[in-house]
Design a protein around this motif. Sequence first.
Motif, mmCIF file in Angstrom:
data_model
loop_
_atom_site.group_PDB
_atom_site.id
_atom_site.type_symbol
_atom_site.label_atom_id
_atom_site.label_comp_id
_atom_site.label_asym_id
_atom_site.label_seq_id
_atom_site.Cartn_x
_atom_site.Cartn_y
_atom_site.Cartn_z
ATOM 1 N N GLN A 138 69.869 95.733 44.298
ATOM 2 C CA GLN A 138 69.650 96.009 42.876
ATOM 3 C C GLN A 138 69.649 97.508 42.592
ATOM 4 O O GLN A 138 69.174 98.301 43.407
ATOM 5 N N PRO A 139 70.154 97.892 41.419
ATOM 6 C CA PRO A 139 70.093 99.299 41.023
ATOM 7 C C PRO A 139 68.639 99.785 40.997
ATOM 8 O O PRO A 139 67.745 99.072 40.543
ATOM 9 N N GLY A 140 68.404 100.967 41.513
ATOM 10 C CA GLY A 140 67.079 101.570 41.474
ATOM 11 C C GLY A 140 66.155 101.161 42.599
ATOM 12 O O GLY A 140 65.036 101.677 42.691
ATOM 13 N N PHE A 141 66.569 100.250 43.478
ATOM 14 C CA PHE A 141 65.726 99.834 44.596
ATOM 15 C C PHE A 141 65.602 100.979 45.590
ATOM 16 O O PHE A 141 66.591 101.595 45.965
ATOM 17 N N LEU A 142 64.363 101.269 46.024
ATOM 18 C CA LEU A 142 64.121 102.376 46.949
ATOM 19 C C LEU A 142 63.592 101.928 48.308
ATOM 20 O O LEU A 142 63.774 102.637 49.296
ATOM 21 N N GLY A 143 62.909 100.778 48.377
ATOM 22 C CA GLY A 143 62.354 100.357 49.653
ATOM 23 C C GLY A 143 61.438 99.162 49.507
ATOM 24 O O GLY A 143 61.131 98.716 48.400
#
Length: 100
Positions: A35-40
């Motif tokens: 997904q867009p914006g997923f960081l961790g």
Amino acid sequence: MTKPYYAVIFTSKRTSGDHGYAAMAHKMEDLARQQPGFLGFESARDEIGISVSYWESLQDIAHWKSNTDHLIAQEKGRTDWYAWYKVRICLVEREYGIDQ
């Protein structure tokens, strides 16, 4: 991670039995990573489960929450997998620690 960012903290108590939970949890983690914006993502489970996903923005979190496959998993969670749960969304302004 770039700061500030958001953490979605999902705390839960499971019902007994798997009922397809493990397979869906794995699928949702893989899907979230796309997904867009997923960081961790981080997770631990003992008596209660704590899963934390990290996101760039509130809009990214809203987009993930409304994902069709995620909506199906959310409904199964309410009906089959969780005795209780809480979701907390937090702004992370600072972090520190020892990196692995």
